[in-house]
Design an enzyme around this catalytic site. Structure first.
Site, mmCIF file in Angstrom:
data_model
loop_
_atom_site.group_PDB
_atom_site.id
_atom_site.type_symbol
_atom_site.label_atom_id
_atom_site.label_comp_id
_atom_site.label_asym_id
_atom_site.label_seq_id
_atom_site.Cartn_x
_atom_site.Cartn_y
_atom_site.Cartn_z
ATOM 1 N N ALA A 224 13.466 74.645 117.295
ATOM 2 C CA ALA A 224 13.068 73.604 117.541
ATOM 3 C C ALA A 224 13.123 72.670 116.338
ATOM 4 O O ALA A 224 14.353 71.494 115.911
ATOM 5 C CB ALA A 224 11.375 73.476 117.976
ATOM 6 N N ARG A 225 12.697 72.766 115.035
ATOM 7 C CA ARG A 225 12.508 72.454 114.226
ATOM 8 C C ARG A 225 11.710 73.369 112.618
ATOM 9 O O ARG A 225 11.147 74.065 112.796
ATOM 10 C CB ARG A 225 11.847 70.947 113.526
ATOM 11 C CG ARG A 225 12.393 69.869 114.386
ATOM 12 C CD ARG A 225 13.565 69.360 113.932
ATOM 13 N NE ARG A 225 14.228 68.058 114.700
ATOM 14 C CZ ARG A 225 15.458 68.483 115.401
ATOM 15 N NH1 ARG A 225 15.699 69.004 115.750
ATOM 16 N NH2 ARG A 225 15.749 67.190 115.839
ATOM 17 N N ASP A 249 18.240 78.465 114.194
ATOM 18 C CA ASP A 249 19.501 77.501 114.197
ATOM 19 C C ASP A 249 18.647 75.905 113.589
ATOM 20 O O ASP A 249 19.463 75.375 114.072
ATOM 21 C CB ASP A 249 19.319 77.215 116.333
ATOM 22 C CG ASP A 249 20.254 76.320 116.296
ATOM 23 O OD1 ASP A 249 21.805 76.768 115.886
ATOM 24 O OD2 ASP A 249 20.420 75.148 116.601
ATOM 25 N N GLU A 254 19.973 71.099 106.243
ATOM 26 C CA GLU A 254 20.710 71.766 106.471
ATOM 27 C C GLU A 254 22.326 70.400 105.733
ATOM 28 O O GLU A 254 22.088 69.580 106.249
ATOM 29 C CB GLU A 254 20.873 70.812 108.215
ATOM 30 C CG GLU A 254 19.452 72.096 108.624
ATOM 31 C CD GLU A 254 19.761 71.654 110.287
ATOM 32 O OE1 GLU A 254 20.261 70.905 111.176
ATOM 33 O OE2 GLU A 254 19.147 72.045 110.828
ATOM 34 N N HIS A 273 22.425 74.766 113.448
ATOM 35 C CA HIS A 273 22.317 73.749 114.219
ATOM 36 C C HIS A 273 23.010 73.672 115.659
ATOM 37 O O HIS A 273 23.407 72.250 116.030
ATOM 38 C CB HIS A 273 21.639 72.614 113.628
ATOM 39 C CG HIS A 273 20.877 71.497 113.894
ATOM 40 N ND1 HIS A 273 19.430 70.688 114.071
ATOM 41 C CD2 HIS A 273 20.921 71.090 115.620
ATOM 42 C CE1 HIS A 273 19.224 69.870 113.786
ATOM 43 N NE2 HIS A 273 19.894 70.278 115.267
ATOM 44 N N VAL A 274 23.157 74.859 116.576
ATOM 45 C CA VAL A 274 24.656 74.386 117.726
ATOM 46 C C VAL A 274 23.599 74.706 118.811
ATOM 47 O O VAL A 274 24.249 75.072 119.732
ATOM 48 C CB VAL A 274 25.590 75.634 117.639
ATOM 49 C CG1 VAL A 274 26.595 74.939 116.398
ATOM 50 C CG2 VAL A 274 25.167 76.457 117.494
ATOM 51 N N SER A 275 22.251 75.086 119.142
ATOM 52 C CA SER A 275 22.224 75.596 120.207
ATOM 53 C C SER A 275 22.190 74.621 120.811
ATOM 54 O O SER A 275 21.770 75.563 122.292
ATOM 55 C CB SER A 275 20.655 76.302 119.859
ATOM 56 O OG SER A 275 19.698 75.016 118.822
HETATM 57 P P1 NAD Z 1 10.191 67.500 125.545
HETATM 58 O O1 NAD Z 1 9.601 65.994 125.199
HETATM 59 O O2 NAD Z 1 10.994 67.168 126.249
HETATM 60 O O3 NAD Z 1 9.034 68.762 125.488
HETATM 61 C C1 NAD Z 1 8.678 69.077 124.058
HETATM 62 C C2 NAD Z 1 7.571 69.917 124.676
HETATM 63 O O4 NAD Z 1 7.161 70.219 123.841
HETATM 64 C C3 NAD Z 1 6.782 69.707 125.748
HETATM 65 O O5 NAD Z 1 6.660 70.777 126.667
HETATM 66 C C4 NAD Z 1 5.256 69.966 124.612
HETATM 67 O O6 NAD Z 1 3.640 69.378 125.916
HETATM 68 C C5 NAD Z 1 5.223 70.372 123.793
HETATM 69 N N1 NAD Z 1 4.853 70.429 122.304
HETATM 70 C C6 NAD Z 1 4.703 69.289 122.496
HETATM 71 N N2 NAD Z 1 3.158 69.381 121.172
HETATM 72 C C7 NAD Z 1 3.402 70.869 121.320
HETATM 73 C C8 NAD Z 1 2.135 71.536 120.279
HETATM 74 N N3 NAD Z 1 1.319 70.898 119.995
HETATM 75 N N4 NAD Z 1 2.265 72.534 120.823
HETATM 76 C C9 NAD Z 1 2.573 73.224 121.377
HETATM 77 N N5 NAD Z 1 3.790 72.668 122.780
HETATM 78 C C10 NAD Z 1 3.737 71.257 121.836
HETATM 79 O O7 NAD Z 1 11.385 67.673 123.995
HETATM 80 P P2 NAD Z 1 12.985 68.519 124.563
HETATM 81 O O8 NAD Z 1 14.300 67.324 124.370
HETATM 82 O O9 NAD Z 1 12.173 69.583 124.842
HETATM 83 O O10 NAD Z 1 12.996 68.943 122.977
HETATM 84 C C11 NAD Z 1 12.274 69.492 121.661
HETATM 85 C C12 NAD Z 1 11.971 69.390 120.596
HETATM 86 O O11 NAD Z 1 13.849 70.258 120.045
HETATM 87 C C13 NAD Z 1 12.841 68.254 119.830
HETATM 88 O O12 NAD Z 1 12.157 67.076 118.873
HETATM 89 C C14 NAD Z 1 13.548 68.169 119.036
HETATM 90 O O13 NAD Z 1 12.292 68.809 117.359
HETATM 91 C C15 NAD Z 1 14.467 69.723 119.040
HETATM 92 N N6 NAD Z 1 15.524 69.920 119.342
HETATM 93 C C16 NAD Z 1 16.265 70.939 119.088
HETATM 94 C C17 NAD Z 1 18.315 70.592 119.030
HETATM 95 C C18 NAD Z 1 18.751 71.694 118.947
HETATM 96 O O14 NAD Z 1 20.092 71.503 118.145
HETATM 97 N N7 NAD Z 1 18.163 72.610 118.233
HETATM 98 C C19 NAD Z 1 18.635 69.653 120.306
HETATM 99 C C20 NAD Z 1 17.451 68.701 120.769
HETATM 100 C C21 NAD Z 1 16.089 68.898 120.470
#
Ligand code: NAD
Length: 308
Positions: A224-225, A249, A254, A273-275
């Site tokens: 996630a972050r 990741d 970064e 950051h490749v996941s």
């Molecule tokens: P999305 O909006 O489809 O899903 C987010 C999910 O998180 C939803 O189920 C939501 O209910 C849940 N959520 C929101 N607030 C919450 C809370 N307070 N507690 C628990 N769950 C909560 O988003 P997504 O496309 O699945 O992406 C999620 C995040 O992943 C992005 O915002 C981004 O930060 C990260 N991401 C990382 C990469 C990577 O390469 N590592 C790539 C894309 C996205």
């Protein structure tokens, strides 16, 4: 930036040509800095948004589309010109993220990060694991990323519990809870996977107390972050062997600086950051969301992927 992520005029034309566009539409893309062009645009699409520029010049903007899923750096949305919405590209990362999540859980279950640490020490130390069925996965965030991870994990016979803001069920998840019930689920969790957005609610949500409350020998994955989890606490619990492994990741800075102590934490596996990024057709997949939204707008339907 990798050319695979560059938004070219050709890609925009290819994606938007099948759409019945509203009569007046001008799409700007990339790192376009032309004030006149922005003033004329109804739609702006970019990998990185210049919020000051859009708020000052985007009088006619209706849709600002970004090619990322994470939008924490654009919050709050007070810069959006009146009448405009921000849409993101959540969904385009799902397939790759699902594969990574499956890989990560299997690696942790088999102790691969620990073997990587032992290998650096030239040590042969066997630790046999049994099959994975019946273990508990706590999936923090079940949106596009988390949902795809759950779908890949389901055939393994895991007990998957999802944490969602809404608490609504998800077809690939056995049970869903709201974030305020998190503490009840930690003590018997084998794998904690973070796939939520970074928001004021999720920032620091997995702190020392939550990590320490996980079942002894549990392991964690963060796709996630970084700011969602306390990495110092994680490192300490890995050193103490309360946690058996971790795959990270995402990082506050970064690239992760060479001097970061995280590089040397035992049983911690770092990926840069490749996941979830799949460069093949990335821009086309992002623009397909915009194309669908333009068609929806023309038909008076609600838009998808609107950030609020
Ligand atoms: P999305 O909006 O489809 O899903 C987010 C999910 O998180 C939803 O189920 C939501 O209910 C849940 N959520 C929101 N607030 C919450 C809370 N307070 N507690 C628990 N769950 C909560 O988003 P997504 O496309 O699945 O992406 C999620 C995040 O992943 C992005 O915002 C981004 O930060 C990260 N991401 C990382 C990469 C990577 O390469 N590592 C790539 C894309 C996205």
């Amino acid at each position: 930036r990798d050319p695979a992520y560059r938004i070219t005029e050709e890609a925009v034309r290819r994606a938007l040509s099948p759409v019945a566009l509203p009569a007046i539409i001008d799409v700007r893309y990339g790192d376009e800095r032309d004030e006149r062009a922005i003033r004329a645009a109804h739609v702006f699409v970019a990998g990185r948004l210049d919020m000051g520029m859009l708020s000052a010049w985007g009088e006619r903007l209706r849709i600002v589309h970004c090619t990322s899923a994470g939008v924490e750096s654009y919050m709050p949305l007070d810069w959006l010109p009146p009448g405009a919405v921000l849409t993101n590209s959540s969904g385009v990362h799902a397939a790759k993220a699902g594969e990574f999540g499956l890989l990560a859980v299997l690696m942790l279950h088999q102790g691969i990060p620990a073997y990587a640490t032992l290998q650096r020490q030239h040590r042969w130390q066997r630790s046999l694991s049994s099959t994975i069925a019946g273990r508990k996965v706590l999936l923090y965030g079940v949106g596009a990323l988390g949902g795809a991870v759950a779908e890949r994990l389901r055939p393994l016979g895991l007990d998957i519990v999802g944490v969602r803001r809404s608490g609504e069920p998800h077809p690939a998840v056995g049970r869903t809870i709201r974030p305020d019930r998190l503490a009840d689920e930690l003590a018997d969790t084998d794998f904690l996977i973070l796939a939520c957005p970074l928001t004021p609610e999720t920032k620091g949500a997995i702190g020392r107390a939550e990590l320490a409350a996980l079942k002894p020998g549990a392991s964690v994955v963060n796709m996630a972050r970084a700011a969602v989890m306390d990495y110092d606490a994680l490192a300490g619990l890995l050193v103490e062997r309360h946690l058996s492994g971790a795959i990270l990741d995402v990082f506050d800075r970064e690239p992760l600086p060479e001097t970061s102590p995280l590089w040397d934490v035992p049983n911690l596996f770092i990926t840069p950051h490749v996941s979830a990024d799949d460069p093949h057709g990335y821009v086309d997949r992002c623009l397909a969301i915009l194309a669908e939204n333009l068609a929806r707008q023309a038909d008076g339907l609600p838009l998808r992927n609107v950030v609020d």
